[in-house]
Scaffold this motif. Structure first.
Motif, mmCIF file in Angstrom:
data_model
loop_
_atom_site.group_PDB
_atom_site.id
_atom_site.type_symbol
_atom_site.label_atom_id
_atom_site.label_comp_id
_atom_site.label_asym_id
_atom_site.label_seq_id
_atom_site.Cartn_x
_atom_site.Cartn_y
_atom_site.Cartn_z
ATOM 1 N N ILE A 136 0.690 -1.329 -0.083
ATOM 2 C CA ILE A 136 0.109 -0.306 0.104
ATOM 3 C C ILE A 136 1.296 0.966 0.334
ATOM 4 C CG2 ILE A 136 -1.977 1.109 1.283
ATOM 5 C CD1 ILE A 136 -2.530 -1.316 -0.043
ATOM 6 N N LEU A 137 0.200 2.353 -1.088
ATOM 7 C CA LEU A 137 1.334 3.164 -0.795
ATOM 8 C C LEU A 137 0.476 4.231 -0.469
ATOM 9 C CD1 LEU A 137 4.315 4.827 -2.152
ATOM 10 C CD2 LEU A 137 2.726 4.961 -4.623
ATOM 11 N N ASP A 138 1.031 5.420 0.507
ATOM 12 C CA ASP A 138 -0.040 6.515 0.577
ATOM 13 C C ASP A 138 -0.185 7.238 -0.188
ATOM 14 O OD1 ASP A 138 0.597 9.945 1.794
ATOM 15 O OD2 ASP A 138 -0.388 8.590 3.554
ATOM 16 N N GLU A 139 -1.505 7.984 -0.270
ATOM 17 C CA GLU A 139 -2.186 8.498 -1.472
ATOM 18 C C GLU A 139 -1.511 10.010 -1.739
ATOM 19 O OE1 GLU A 139 -5.003 9.216 -3.736
ATOM 20 O OE2 GLU A 139 -4.533 7.286 -3.064
ATOM 21 N N TYR A 142 1.119 8.861 -3.800
ATOM 22 C CA TYR A 142 0.617 8.532 -5.027
ATOM 23 C C TYR A 142 0.510 9.497 -6.102
ATOM 24 C CZ TYR A 142 -2.140 6.083 -8.706
ATOM 25 O OH TYR A 142 -2.490 6.004 -10.256
ATOM 26 N N GLN A 143 -0.621 10.505 -5.202
ATOM 27 C CA GLN A 143 -0.377 11.560 -6.367
ATOM 28 C C GLN A 143 0.668 12.643 -6.518
ATOM 29 O OE1 GLN A 143 -3.367 12.560 -7.454
ATOM 30 N NE2 GLN A 143 -4.008 10.801 -5.939
ATOM 31 N N LYS A 150 2.707 13.464 -15.010
ATOM 32 C CA LYS A 150 1.701 14.764 -16.091
ATOM 33 C C LYS A 150 2.764 15.274 -16.567
ATOM 34 C CE LYS A 150 -2.988 14.268 -13.886
ATOM 35 N NZ LYS A 150 -3.780 14.867 -12.706
ATOM 36 N N THR A 151 3.280 15.837 -15.718
ATOM 37 C CA THR A 151 4.715 16.959 -16.508
ATOM 38 C C THR A 151 5.372 16.559 -17.198
ATOM 39 O OG1 THR A 151 6.247 16.557 -14.599
ATOM 40 C CG2 THR A 151 4.474 18.391 -13.692
ATOM 41 N N GLN A 152 5.804 14.955 -17.641
ATOM 42 C CA GLN A 152 6.536 14.721 -18.472
ATOM 43 C C GLN A 152 5.748 14.129 -19.196
ATOM 44 O OE1 GLN A 152 9.103 11.577 -16.459
ATOM 45 N NE2 GLN A 152 9.221 12.089 -14.592
#
Length: 167
Positions: A136-139, A142-143, A150-152
């Motif tokens: 599980i990855l902290d939200e 992740y965001q 997105k910038t890439q």
């Protein structure tokens, strides 16, 4: 006109050069990583609880073991063994991985300072994996990753979360 400009912006973002992280300590990178999300690949159809384990070899290459459960957390275990080699020894962030006969690019494009998460892709952005040391990855983490992707210029409409059992 707005649609044309939006289309050109999307195309230009997808053609942007893909940067890797400045350096990777491969000894820290070794070990088990859980797949948090990915651009699903044909060989991952029906996979849940996906993880990859990297181990050093005496010849300087890296053993790769990919595992997943088929269709459910209790489904049959599916394994694929491969090998990786560093192709950019200056940074160790560009590798080639081989499963079966073909070598594929494995570029580390985002990496936590403490090696808690990593993001892997290839120059054309056809593949993408978000990996974590935990299932599980902290939200918020992740965001943050999503924002950088997105910038890439990644097409994140293809990104799918990978079901992982709760720890």
């Amino acid at each position: 006109m707005v649609r044309i400009l939006a289309f050109l912006w999307v195309i230009s973002r997808s053609l942007m050069a893909l940067d890797t992280v400045p350096s990777v300590d491969l000894n820290q990178y070794l070990g088990t990583w859980y797949e948090i999300a990915s651009f699903p690949m044909f060989f991952q159809r029906g996979c849940v609880a996906t993880r990859a384990t990297y181990s050093a070899r005496p010849d300087g290459m890296i053993d790769v073991l990919n595992e997943c459960r088929k269709d459910s957390f209790t489904g049959p275990l599916k394994k694929a063994r491969g090998v990786a080699k560093v192709v950019d020894p200056k940074t160790s962030s560009k590798l080639k991985v081989r499963f079966f006969l073909f070598w594929g690019d494995y570029w580390i494009i985002d990496l936590d300072d403490e090696y808690r998460y990593a993001v892997v892709s290839e120059p054309r952005k056809k593949y993408l994996w978000i990996l974590s040391r935990t299932p599980i990855l902290d939200e918020s983490v992740y965001q943050g990753i999503i924002g950088r992707l997105k910038t890439q210029g990644f097409d994140l409409s293809r990104l799918q979360m990978t079901p992982q059992p709760l720890p």
